[in-house]
Scaffold this motif. Structure first.
Motif, short mmCIF file in Angstrom:
data_model
loop_
_atom_site.label_atom_id
_atom_site.label_comp_id
_atom_site.label_asym_id
_atom_site.label_seq_id
_atom_site.Cartn_x
_atom_site.Cartn_y
_atom_site.Cartn_z
N UNK A 133 0.87 -1.17 0.00
CA UNK A 133 0.00 0.00 0.00
C UNK A 133 0.90 1.22 0.00
N UNK A 134 1.19 1.72 -1.19
CA UNK A 134 2.10 2.85 -1.35
C UNK A 134 1.54 3.75 -2.44
N UNK A 135 0.98 4.85 -2.04
CA UNK A 135 0.22 5.70 -2.96
C UNK A 135 1.06 6.31 -4.07
N UNK A 136 2.36 6.46 -3.85
CA UNK A 136 3.22 7.09 -4.86
C UNK A 136 4.21 6.12 -5.48
N UNK A 137 3.99 4.82 -5.30
CA UNK A 137 4.88 3.83 -5.89
C UNK A 137 4.85 3.93 -7.41
N UNK A 138 6.02 4.05 -8.01
CA UNK A 138 6.16 4.24 -9.46
C UNK A 138 6.56 2.94 -10.16
N UNK A 139 7.43 2.15 -9.50
CA UNK A 139 8.00 0.96 -10.12
C UNK A 139 7.97 -0.21 -9.14
N UNK A 152 -1.54 -5.49 -5.21
CA UNK A 152 -0.95 -4.18 -5.52
C UNK A 152 -2.01 -3.14 -5.85
N UNK A 153 -3.27 -3.45 -5.62
CA UNK A 153 -4.34 -2.57 -6.10
C UNK A 153 -4.35 -1.20 -5.43
N UNK A 186 -6.84 -9.27 -14.70
CA UNK A 186 -7.94 -8.37 -15.08
C UNK A 186 -8.25 -7.40 -13.95
N UNK A 187 -8.27 -7.91 -12.72
CA UNK A 187 -8.59 -7.09 -11.57
C UNK A 187 -7.55 -5.99 -11.37
N UNK A 228 -5.24 -0.11 -11.97
CA UNK A 228 -3.97 0.62 -12.06
C UNK A 228 -4.02 1.49 -13.31
N UNK A 229 -4.68 2.63 -13.23
CA UNK A 229 -4.99 3.41 -14.43
C UNK A 229 -3.80 4.09 -15.09
#
Length: 543
Positions: free
Chosen positions: A246-252, A265-266, A287-288, A293-294
């Motif tokens: 749970x990391x709101x700014x995770x990039x990679x 990872x949602x 799919x989920x 992950x937009x």
């Protein structure tokens, strides 16, 4: 002198380097190995105190442990003396910095810890560095018998550390809370630990941005949350059973966890690059996640053996890599911004590409049987050819590229839109094969700008290449429906090729081989390109 220094013994000679300010000489020394730093003290009197104050220290065990003895007793004594001198240098340098309260920007210790005395010495050096407010600490140790260096608990309380990289260590429970308040980058490789210690460690790093856990023994469950600064994470372990981030700014995120039963990872809504290798990844999971992950721009899926059907609809996705997912049978892509697609797998894949954009590069790595050409494989190549560049890999030899004539007579060329075609071989082609090889490649892509044939060699530059560059003019047809173009929307290269330039960058080809290839290719092109004006054959850039 070893290391490239010229010792100036005559004081009358001009020594411009020694006239530099101390901070500049410190910067110069920070780029040298520890051996060269010690040698620098011989340059002049002014250098003697500078090497004790350099802020970047790297102690490689190779300098301490290599050539510990030889048959000549006198040489052995000299080697041992140099080794003792290096240990003394390291000790005095760190001790001097501590006493003077001089800051250490970076300390690297890469050593084989043979004896308890060596371990005690390392403990002492680490303590000195912590008291000098070290910012980057890189510890890489090896001990025999599967043992691990026990990391001093004081390291996990050091507020000055911004980068901590540990390899071959053991983390033990602390009696108090971990406090790495400045740590931004954490790397643990081959570290023995457990879930609770890692949880406490990460909780004590409030500004962490980059984390890496590889081959860590005892680490089975990861649940990281409340990490607002975290941008990148890499996990690689066969022992991992559960991963939840749970990391709101995770990039990679790069996760290799072949035996994990759960990956979640949602909550990483800003994730842009995802690299997964895990057997628990199935159709529903994918799919989920892909729907939640937009912002995802790059996806790599490797050895995800439960995946059978992939469907992606995204106006953001730019790169997609599908490698060795052995049960994968169907891929449907509605991805108008897709620039690169790489597929390593079998030819029984059903591929649907709804890409309004023209991709920059497609890579197709074939799996066995590589030398078997059929309608299915050619149709897959056709679907992969909505791109400027197509790279076909994993051919063993030139013979594997030869497509049966009955297929060429009944199917259209699959890569008509491709402008750059590259084929990679494991073995070099022979002079007698070059014209057949080129003929088949020009059937696959009948109007290219560049064709490259490469094969692997085991010396630099690691690849020998023969490149063909083509230019064209307006097509001239001397018959109404030539058989070579019957399935094409426009005439093929035979009716409009103007010039051919062949460039060879090849380590293994001798003069006689190149001469024979030149004659074969020149004959082939002049016989098949009816309006060819120029043929050039260059070797290593020289005609």
């Amino acid at each position: 002198m070893e290391g490239g220094f010229n010792v100036i013994k005559n004081d009358d000679k001009i020594d411009k380097i020694s006239e530099l300010p101390d901070f500049l000489r410190q910067q110069v020394l920070s780029f040298l190995t520890i051996k060269q730093v010690v040698q620098s003290s011989l340059l002049s009197k002014r250098w003697k105190h500078v090497w004790l104050t350099i802020p970047v220290l790297e102690f490689d065990g190779a300098y301490f442990e290599s050539k510990l003895w030889c048959r000549d007793r006198e040489k052995t004594r000299q080697i041992q003396s140099k080794r003792v001198g290096l240990y003394h240098f390291a000790e005095q340098n760190l001790l001097s910095r501590r006493r003077q309260r001089l800051k250490i920007n970076k300390l690297t210790l890469f050593m084989y810890l043979r004896t308890p005395k060596t371990v005690s010495r390392v403990d002492r050096w680490i303590d000195y560095s912590l008291k000098s407010d070290v910012e980057e600490l890189n510890l890489d140790f090896f001990m025999s018998g599967g043992r691990r260096y026990i990391l001093p608990q004081s390291v996990l309380l050091a507020k000055s550390i911004t980068v901590l990289m540990l390899s071959g260590c053991r983390l033990e429970s602390l009696c108090c809370d971990i406090n790495l308040s400045s740590l931004k980058k954490l790397s643990l490789v081959k570290v023995r630990t457990n879930d609770q210690i890692i949880h406490n460690l990460v909780a004590g790093c409030p500004v962490i941005e980059d984390m890496r856990f590889e081959f860590c023994y005892g680490l089975e469950n990861i649940h990281f949350s409340a990490l607002p600064k975290l941008k990148a994470i890499k996990l690689d372990s066969s022992e991992l059973k559960m991963v939840e981030l749970e990391a709101s700014n995770l990039y990679y995120a790069c996760i290799t966890a072949n035996y994990a039963s759960e990956i979640n990872l949602v909550q990483c809504k800003n994730l842009k690059k995802l690299n997964l290798e895990a057997q628990c990844i199935a159709d529903e999971w994918f799919r989920n996640h892909i729907s939640q992950l937009p912002l995802i721009e790059m996806v790599t899926l490797s050895n995800c053996h439960k995946l059978k059907n992939i469907k992606i609809s995204s106006h953001i996705l730019k790169k997609l890599y599908l490698h060795m997912c052995k049960e994968l049978i169907e891929v449907e892509l509605d991805t108008p911004e897709l620039l690169k697609l790489s597929y390593l797998g079998w030819s029984n894949l059903s591929l649907s590409l709804n890409t309004s954009a023209y991709m920059s590069e497609v890579i197709y790595q074939m799996l066995s049987p590589i030398n078997h050409w059929d309608v299915q494989k050619i149709e897959l190549i056709s679907k992969l050819s909505n791109s400027k560049s197509l790279h076909l890999l994993r051919f063993q030899s030139a013979k594997d590229v030869v497509i049966p004539q009955e297929l060429r007579d009944t199917l259209p060329s699959p890569s008509y839109l491709v402008k750059q075609l590259k084929v990679s071989l494991s073995w070099p082609y022979t002079g007698s094969e070059i014209d057949k090889l080129v003929d088949n490649l020009l059937w696959i892509s009948p109007l290219p700008e560049v064709v490259v044939i490469a094969y692997r060699i085991y010396e630099k530059p690691w690849e020998d290449t023969t490149s063909f560059k083509f230019s064209y003019k307006k097509p001239i047809l001397d018959e109404e429906n030539p058989s070579c173009c019957k399935f094409l929307p426009n005439p093929c290269w035979r009716h409009c090729l103007k010039t051919v330039t062949v460039e060879n960058i090849r380590v293994r080809a001798d003069e006689e081989t190149l001469k024979a290839e030149k004659e074969t290719l020149e004959k082939y092109f002049y016989e098949n390109a009816k309006f060819l004006e120029s043929f050039q054959f260059l070797c290593g850039g020289v005609g």
